[in-house]
Design a protein around this motif. Structure first.
Motif, mmCIF file in Angstrom:
data_model
loop_
_atom_site.group_PDB
_atom_site.id
_atom_site.type_symbol
_atom_site.label_atom_id
_atom_site.label_comp_id
_atom_site.label_asym_id
_atom_site.label_seq_id
_atom_site.Cartn_x
_atom_site.Cartn_y
_atom_site.Cartn_z
ATOM 1 N N ALA A 118 -4.364 -33.018 59.201
ATOM 2 C CA ALA A 118 -3.223 -32.906 60.113
ATOM 3 C C ALA A 118 -3.282 -31.588 60.872
ATOM 4 O O ALA A 118 -3.693 -30.559 60.341
ATOM 5 N N THR A 119 -2.865 -31.625 62.126
ATOM 6 C CA THR A 119 -2.804 -30.400 62.902
ATOM 7 C C THR A 119 -1.437 -29.757 62.705
ATOM 8 O O THR A 119 -0.430 -30.435 62.548
ATOM 9 N N VAL A 120 -1.418 -28.463 62.699
ATOM 10 C CA VAL A 120 -0.175 -27.724 62.519
ATOM 11 C C VAL A 120 0.404 -27.440 63.902
ATOM 12 O O VAL A 120 -0.251 -26.828 64.746
ATOM 13 N N GLU A 121 1.612 -27.904 64.120
ATOM 14 C CA GLU A 121 2.248 -27.722 65.416
ATOM 15 C C GLU A 121 2.725 -26.281 65.562
ATOM 16 O O GLU A 121 3.426 -25.753 64.706
ATOM 17 N N LYS A 122 2.315 -25.643 66.651
ATOM 18 C CA LYS A 122 2.755 -24.283 66.935
ATOM 19 C C LYS A 122 4.244 -24.297 67.259
ATOM 20 O O LYS A 122 4.767 -25.275 67.797
ATOM 21 N N MET A 123 4.910 -23.205 66.947
ATOM 22 C CA MET A 123 6.334 -23.089 67.203
ATOM 23 C C MET A 123 6.533 -21.945 68.196
ATOM 24 O O MET A 123 6.476 -20.776 67.807
ATOM 25 N N PRO A 124 6.760 -22.277 69.475
ATOM 26 C CA PRO A 124 6.940 -21.205 70.456
ATOM 27 C C PRO A 124 8.241 -20.461 70.221
ATOM 28 O O PRO A 124 9.254 -21.049 69.861
ATOM 29 N N GLU A 174 8.889 -18.520 56.214
ATOM 30 C CA GLU A 174 7.455 -18.221 56.162
ATOM 31 C C GLU A 174 6.655 -19.278 56.922
ATOM 32 O O GLU A 174 5.681 -18.957 57.604
ATOM 33 N N ASP A 175 7.068 -20.537 56.819
ATOM 34 C CA ASP A 175 6.400 -21.612 57.556
ATOM 35 C C ASP A 175 6.541 -21.394 59.059
ATOM 36 O O ASP A 175 5.575 -21.506 59.807
ATOM 37 N N LYS A 176 7.757 -21.085 59.503
ATOM 38 C CA LYS A 176 7.979 -20.857 60.936
ATOM 39 C C LYS A 176 7.166 -19.674 61.440
ATOM 40 O O LYS A 176 6.579 -19.731 62.533
ATOM 41 N N LEU A 177 7.127 -18.598 60.661
ATOM 42 C CA LEU A 177 6.367 -17.416 61.078
ATOM 43 C C LEU A 177 4.869 -17.709 61.133
ATOM 44 O O LEU A 177 4.179 -17.210 62.021
#
Length: 158
Positions: A2-8, A68-71
Protein backbone atom coordinates in the motif's frame (compact mmCIF):
# COMPACT_ATOMS: atom_id res chain seq x y z
CA UNK A 1 2.29 -2.87 -0.96
CA UNK A 2 0.00 0.00 0.00
CA UNK A 3 1.13 3.53 -0.69
CA UNK A 4 1.14 5.99 2.17
CA UNK A 5 -0.90 9.07 1.38
CA UNK A 6 0.95 12.31 2.06
CA UNK A 7 -0.81 14.79 4.31
CA UNK A 8 -0.30 18.37 3.11
CA UNK A 9 -0.03 21.00 5.81
CA UNK A 10 1.45 24.40 6.45
CA UNK A 11 4.53 24.81 8.66
CA UNK A 12 2.30 26.34 11.35
CA UNK A 13 0.11 23.22 11.45
CA UNK A 14 3.16 20.97 11.60
CA UNK A 15 4.59 22.98 14.50
CA UNK A 16 1.26 22.75 16.36
CA UNK A 17 1.24 18.96 15.98
CA UNK A 18 4.84 18.72 17.22
CA UNK A 19 3.94 20.84 20.28
CA UNK A 20 0.85 18.69 20.98
CA UNK A 21 2.94 15.52 20.71
CA UNK A 22 5.54 16.91 23.11
CA UNK A 23 2.82 17.87 25.62
CA UNK A 24 1.15 14.44 25.43
CA UNK A 25 4.44 12.60 25.90
CA UNK A 26 5.18 14.78 28.93
CA UNK A 27 1.84 13.69 30.46
CA UNK A 28 2.78 9.99 30.33
CA UNK A 29 4.61 9.88 33.69
CA UNK A 30 1.73 11.67 35.43
CA UNK A 31 -0.75 9.12 34.09
CA UNK A 32 1.46 6.22 35.19
CA UNK A 33 1.70 7.78 38.65
CA UNK A 34 -2.11 8.06 38.80
CA UNK A 35 -2.44 4.39 37.84
CA UNK A 36 0.08 3.33 40.50
CA UNK A 37 -1.66 5.42 43.16
CA UNK A 38 -5.07 3.98 42.25
CA UNK A 39 -3.60 0.46 42.24
CA UNK A 40 -2.41 1.00 45.81
CA UNK A 41 -6.01 1.52 46.91
CA UNK A 42 -6.73 -2.20 46.60
CA UNK A 43 -9.48 -4.05 44.71
CA UNK A 44 -9.17 -2.99 41.04
CA UNK A 45 -12.56 -4.34 39.95
CA UNK A 46 -14.41 -1.59 41.85
CA UNK A 47 -11.72 1.10 41.69
CA UNK A 48 -13.11 3.99 39.59
CA UNK A 49 -9.88 5.99 39.89
CA UNK A 50 -7.90 3.10 38.41
CA UNK A 51 -10.30 2.62 35.51
CA UNK A 52 -10.37 6.37 34.79
CA UNK A 53 -6.56 6.56 34.80
CA UNK A 54 -6.30 3.51 32.49
CA UNK A 55 -8.85 5.07 30.14
CA UNK A 56 -6.91 8.34 30.13
CA UNK A 57 -3.74 6.40 29.37
CA UNK A 58 -5.44 4.66 26.43
CA UNK A 59 -6.74 7.93 25.02
CA UNK A 60 -3.35 9.59 25.45
CA UNK A 61 -1.52 6.76 23.66
CA UNK A 62 -4.08 6.70 20.82
CA UNK A 63 -3.71 10.44 20.32
CA UNK A 64 0.10 10.14 20.36
CA UNK A 65 -0.07 7.41 17.70
CA UNK A 66 -2.43 9.50 15.57
CA UNK A 67 -0.20 12.58 15.73
CA UNK A 68 2.94 10.54 15.01
CA UNK A 69 1.20 9.08 11.95
CA UNK A 70 0.23 12.53 10.69
CA UNK A 71 3.75 13.88 11.24
CA UNK A 72 5.29 10.91 9.41
CA UNK A 73 3.06 11.59 6.39
CA UNK A 74 3.36 15.39 6.56
CA UNK A 75 4.17 17.27 3.38
CA UNK A 76 4.91 20.84 4.40
CA UNK A 77 3.84 23.42 1.84
CA UNK A 78 4.90 27.06 2.01
CA UNK A 79 2.32 29.30 0.28
CA UNK A 80 5.00 31.97 -0.31
CA UNK A 81 6.80 29.56 -2.67
CA UNK A 82 3.67 29.02 -4.75
CA UNK A 83 2.39 31.10 -7.64
CA UNK A 84 -0.06 30.96 -10.47
CA UNK A 85 -3.67 31.81 -11.10
CA UNK A 86 -5.27 28.53 -9.98
CA UNK A 87 -6.53 27.71 -6.51
CA UNK A 88 -4.23 25.13 -4.90
CA UNK A 89 -3.40 24.01 -1.38
CA UNK A 90 -2.11 27.00 0.61
CA UNK A 91 -3.77 29.62 -1.59
CA UNK A 92 -5.82 32.40 -0.04
CA UNK A 93 -8.99 32.87 -2.06
CA UNK A 94 -11.36 35.82 -2.01
CA UNK A 95 -14.89 34.88 -3.04
CA UNK A 96 -17.93 36.97 -3.76
CA UNK A 97 -21.21 35.50 -2.52
CA UNK A 98 -24.69 36.07 -3.96
CA UNK A 99 -24.76 39.59 -2.48
CA UNK A 100 -21.28 40.45 -3.84
CA UNK A 101 -20.00 40.40 -0.26
CA UNK A 102 -16.33 39.30 -0.16
CA UNK A 103 -15.38 36.23 1.85
CA UNK A 104 -11.74 35.17 2.27
CA UNK A 105 -10.48 31.62 2.90
CA UNK A 106 -7.10 29.94 2.95
CA UNK A 107 -6.98 26.33 1.76
CA UNK A 108 -5.20 24.31 4.48
CA UNK A 109 -4.82 20.78 5.81
CA UNK A 110 -7.44 18.94 7.83
CA UNK A 111 -5.66 19.48 11.15
CA UNK A 112 -5.38 23.25 10.56
CA UNK A 113 -8.90 23.97 9.37
CA UNK A 114 -10.99 26.48 11.31
CA UNK A 115 -13.71 28.19 9.28
CA UNK A 116 -14.13 30.91 11.93
CA UNK A 117 -10.58 32.09 11.26
CA UNK A 118 -10.94 31.78 7.47
CA UNK A 119 -9.08 28.48 7.07
CA UNK A 120 -10.86 25.64 5.32
CA UNK A 121 -9.66 22.12 4.63
CA UNK A 122 -8.87 21.10 1.07
CA UNK A 123 -11.15 18.11 1.82
CA UNK A 124 -14.16 20.22 2.85
CA UNK A 125 -17.00 20.63 0.33
CA UNK A 126 -15.96 24.24 -0.39
CA UNK A 127 -12.25 23.36 -0.45
CA UNK A 128 -12.82 20.58 -2.99
CA UNK A 129 -14.99 22.87 -5.10
CA UNK A 130 -12.32 25.61 -5.14
CA UNK A 131 -9.25 23.52 -6.00
CA UNK A 132 -8.29 24.13 -9.63
CA UNK A 133 -10.54 27.18 -10.08
CA UNK A 134 -9.35 30.51 -11.47
CA UNK A 135 -10.38 34.14 -11.02
CA UNK A 136 -13.93 34.80 -12.34
CA UNK A 137 -14.86 31.08 -12.12
CA UNK A 138 -18.24 30.37 -10.60
CA UNK A 139 -18.39 27.84 -7.79
CA UNK A 140 -21.45 25.96 -6.56
CA UNK A 141 -21.21 24.19 -3.21
CA UNK A 142 -23.74 21.98 -1.46
CA UNK A 143 -23.46 22.41 2.29
CA UNK A 144 -25.83 21.34 5.09
CA UNK A 145 -27.43 24.81 5.03
CA UNK A 146 -28.18 24.43 1.30
CA UNK A 147 -26.53 25.30 -2.00
CA UNK A 148 -24.16 28.27 -2.04
CA UNK A 149 -22.87 30.11 -5.09
CA UNK A 150 -19.61 32.05 -5.23
CA UNK A 151 -17.41 33.77 -7.79
CA UNK A 152 -13.64 33.60 -7.34
CA UNK A 153 -12.48 37.22 -7.28
CA UNK A 154 -8.84 36.85 -6.17
CA UNK A 155 -6.22 34.09 -5.67
CA UNK A 156 -3.22 34.99 -3.51
CA UNK A 157 -0.26 33.15 -2.07
CA UNK A 158 0.44 34.88 1.23
Amino acid sequence: MATVEKMPMLQEGYDTLVADLKRLKAERPQIVDAIEEARAHGDLSENAEYHAAKEQQGQNEATISDIEDKLSRAQIIDPLELSGDKVVFGATVTLLDDDDKPVKYQIVGQTEANAKTGRISYNSPLGRALIGRRVDDEVEVSVPAGDRYYVVSKVEFI
